[in-house]
Scaffold this motif. Structure first.
Motif, PDB file in Angstrom:
ATOM      1  N   THR A  73       7.239  22.135 117.822  1.00 36.62           N
ATOM      2  CA  THR A  73       7.055  20.708 117.580  1.00 36.62           C
ATOM      3  C   THR A  73       5.693  20.194 118.035  1.00 36.62           C
ATOM      4  OG1 THR A  73       8.101  20.326 119.701  1.00 36.62           O
ATOM      5  CG2 THR A  73       9.487  20.129 117.740  1.00 36.62           C
ATOM      6  N   ASP A  74       4.801  21.063 118.468  1.00 30.59           N
ATOM      7  CA  ASP A  74       3.616  20.508 119.128  1.00 30.59           C
ATOM      8  C   ASP A  74       2.389  20.379 118.227  1.00 30.59           C
ATOM      9  OD1 ASP A  74       2.863  23.074 118.871  1.00 30.59           O
ATOM     10  OD2 ASP A  74       2.677  23.504 121.010  1.00 30.59           O
ATOM     11  N   ARG A  75       2.581  20.287 116.920  1.00 40.52           N
ATOM     12  CA  ARG A  75       1.437  19.928 116.071  1.00 40.52           C
ATOM     13  C   ARG A  75       1.001  18.506 116.417  1.00 40.52           C
ATOM     14  NH1 ARG A  75       4.575  22.692 112.208  1.00 40.52           N
ATOM     15  NH2 ARG A  75       3.523  24.459 111.242  1.00 40.52           N
ATOM     16  N   LYS A  76      -0.269  18.244 116.206  1.00 46.46           N
ATOM     17  CA  LYS A  76      -0.791  16.903 116.472  1.00 46.46           C
ATOM     18  C   LYS A  76      -1.478  16.355 115.228  1.00 46.46           C
ATOM     19  CE  LYS A  76      -2.170  17.073 121.353  1.00 46.46           C
ATOM     20  NZ  LYS A  76      -3.375  17.134 122.192  1.00 46.46           N
ATOM     21  N   TRP A  77      -1.441  15.035 115.091  1.00 46.75           N
ATOM     22  CA  TRP A  77      -2.231  14.384 114.049  1.00 46.75           C
ATOM     23  C   TRP A  77      -3.649  14.195 114.570  1.00 46.75           C
ATOM     24  CZ3 TRP A  77      -0.876  13.824 109.144  1.00 46.75           C
ATOM     25  CH2 TRP A  77       0.492  13.811 108.819  1.00 46.75           C
ATOM     26  N   THR A  78      -4.617  14.637 113.796  1.00 45.82           N
ATOM     27  CA  THR A  78      -6.012  14.381 114.158  1.00 45.82           C
ATOM     28  C   THR A  78      -6.715  13.759 112.955  1.00 45.82           C
ATOM     29  OG1 THR A  78      -6.620  16.619 113.485  1.00 45.82           O
ATOM     30  CG2 THR A  78      -6.193  16.268 115.832  1.00 45.82           C
ATOM     31  N   ALA A  79      -7.806  13.059 113.236  1.00 45.42           N
ATOM     32  CA  ALA A  79      -8.531  12.363 112.170  1.00 45.42           C
ATOM     33  C   ALA A  79      -9.872  13.030 111.926  1.00 45.42           C
ATOM     34  CB  ALA A  79      -8.740  10.905 112.559  1.00 45.42           C
ATOM     35  N   GLU A  80     -10.362  12.908 110.703  1.00 42.72           N
ATOM     36  CA  GLU A  80     -11.709  13.374 110.413  1.00 42.72           C
ATOM     37  C   GLU A  80     -12.330  12.440 109.382  1.00 42.72           C
ATOM     38  OE1 GLU A  80      -9.754  17.105 109.688  1.00 42.72           O
ATOM     39  OE2 GLU A  80     -10.751  17.256 107.749  1.00 42.72           O
ATOM     40  N   ALA A  81     -13.637  12.348 109.430  1.00 41.03           N
ATOM     41  CA  ALA A  81     -14.325  11.441 108.514  1.00 41.03           C
ATOM     42  C   ALA A  81     -15.689  12.002 108.189  1.00 41.03           C
ATOM     43  CB  ALA A  81     -14.467  10.056 109.147  1.00 41.03           C
ATOM     44  N   ALA A  82     -16.178  11.677 107.009  1.00 41.01           N
ATOM     45  CA  ALA A  82     -17.508  12.113 106.613  1.00 41.01           C
ATOM     46  C   ALA A  82     -18.136  11.041 105.744  1.00 41.01           C
ATOM     47  CB  ALA A  82     -17.443  13.442 105.853  1.00 41.01           C
ATOM     48  N   VAL A  83     -19.441  10.932 105.847  1.00 42.95           N
ATOM     49  CA  VAL A  83     -20.173  10.048 104.949  1.00 42.95           C
ATOM     50  C   VAL A  83     -21.414  10.799 104.491  1.00 42.95           C
ATOM     51  CG1 VAL A  83     -21.328   8.917 106.900  1.00 42.95           C
ATOM     52  CG2 VAL A  83     -21.276   7.782 104.684  1.00 42.95           C
TER      53      VAL A  83
END
Lengths: 169, 139
Positions: A88-98
């Motif tokens: 159960t230990d997956r995590k939500w992470t964010a990524e962004a690019a421009v």
């Protein structure tokens, strides 16, 4: 190994962004090395949802690309250091690019990617980079980047240059 | 490190502002003469492009060049009023696909390079054509 589906919209012609979902299964090549480090998993599946939009007449009358995504993963350093333990230990992470395109063949941009920092004792920092990509034709992509990966496998403040040549036919 | 990212972004935004043209796109395209030259070029390329040539088989070239030039003159701020069919009517029954639309845009990009349009002018023109996408495909 992975599958990507376009869920909604169009990169250029839609009113909103193009939304896509990707499921990727990755497997580490050297299970023995991970076992030696006490890392529980050598393969895993992750999910990514992303929104991408291209403006043809952005600031400076240039193409601009904006990309943002969320990833549900327990990979350590993209999986190069294996994957975290319990189910159960997956995590939500964010990524962004421009990125912007001074010409149609060149893109200059920056990316930021959160890392799940999932394995106790092996700290992991977010990744950042600045890149210049050149597309001399439809098939070839040459990318140079300066990448800051922070702490990797207990060695702090890692950064370096990256050069890649990619072909697709 | 954070400063470096900021600097790069700031630089790109600054150069962006400096190159923003103030004149009308009609002038940047070379007025009537430049627009006609561009349309003539892309018409030629479309005929030579085996992926979409069949869509232009029955086209009356001179009429097509005249009406498309008039339309571009109109939407780019020139002294013309487009008198032709709207985009839905003009492409009715052709069943143009998303891919075929993209091939034509590729030919247009080559044509814009061939007549020597600046990147700014090219992108401003493309931006005016983007909203027509929905009325052109699958008619």
């Amino acid at each position: 190994l992975g599958a990507k589906v376009r869920l909604y919209g169009d990169l250029v012609y839609g009113k909103g962004p193009q939304i896509s979902a990707t499921i990727t299964h990755k497997q580490h090549q050297d299970e023995g090395a991970l076992v030696a480090l006490g890392i529980p998993r050598h393969d895993d599946t992750e999910l990514q949802v992303a929104a991408t939009k291209l403006w043809v007449n952005g600031p400076g009358n240039r193409f601009w690309l904006l990309h943002g995504g969320l990833r549900y993963s327990r990979a350590a350093q993209l999986g190069f250091l294996g994957y975290g333990g319990a189910s159960t230990d997956r995590k939500w992470t964010a990524e962004a690019a421009v990125a912007f395109f001074p010409t149609r063949e060149i893109a200059i941009g920056t990316e930021y990617r959160q890392m799940p920092d999932i394995i106790p004792g092996i700290p992991e920092d977010d990744w950042k980079d600045i890149f210049v990509a050149w597309f001399p034709n439809k098939h070839i992509n040459i990318t140079g980047a300066w990448v800051d990966t922070g702490n990797v496998a207990g060695v702090g403040d890692q950064d370096g240059w990256y050069l890649s040549l990619q072909g697709s036919w | 490190m954070r400063n470096m990212f900021g600097t790069v972004l700031l630089l790109s935004l600054l150069t962006g502002c400096q190159t923003t043209p103030t004149g009308s796109l009609y002038e940047a395209l070379g007025k009537d003469e430049g627009i006609e030259r561009l349309v003539r070029e892309v018409t030629q390329l479309a005929h030579e492009d085996e992926r979409i040539a069949f869509l232009f088989e029955e086209t009356e070239d001179e009429f097509f060049i005249m009406t498309l030039s008039e339309q571009i003159c109109d939407i780019s701020g020139g002294p013309c009023t487009y008198q032709g069919l709207n985009m839905r009517e003009a492409h009715s029954g052709m069943g143009i696909t998303h891919a075929e639309f993209n091939y034509f845009v590729e030919d247009l990009e080559i044509a814009m390079d061939n007549v020597g349009l600046s990147t700014s002018a090219q992108n401003r023109l493309l931006d005016l054509l983007v909203p027509m996408f929905e009325d052109v495909i699958h008619q």
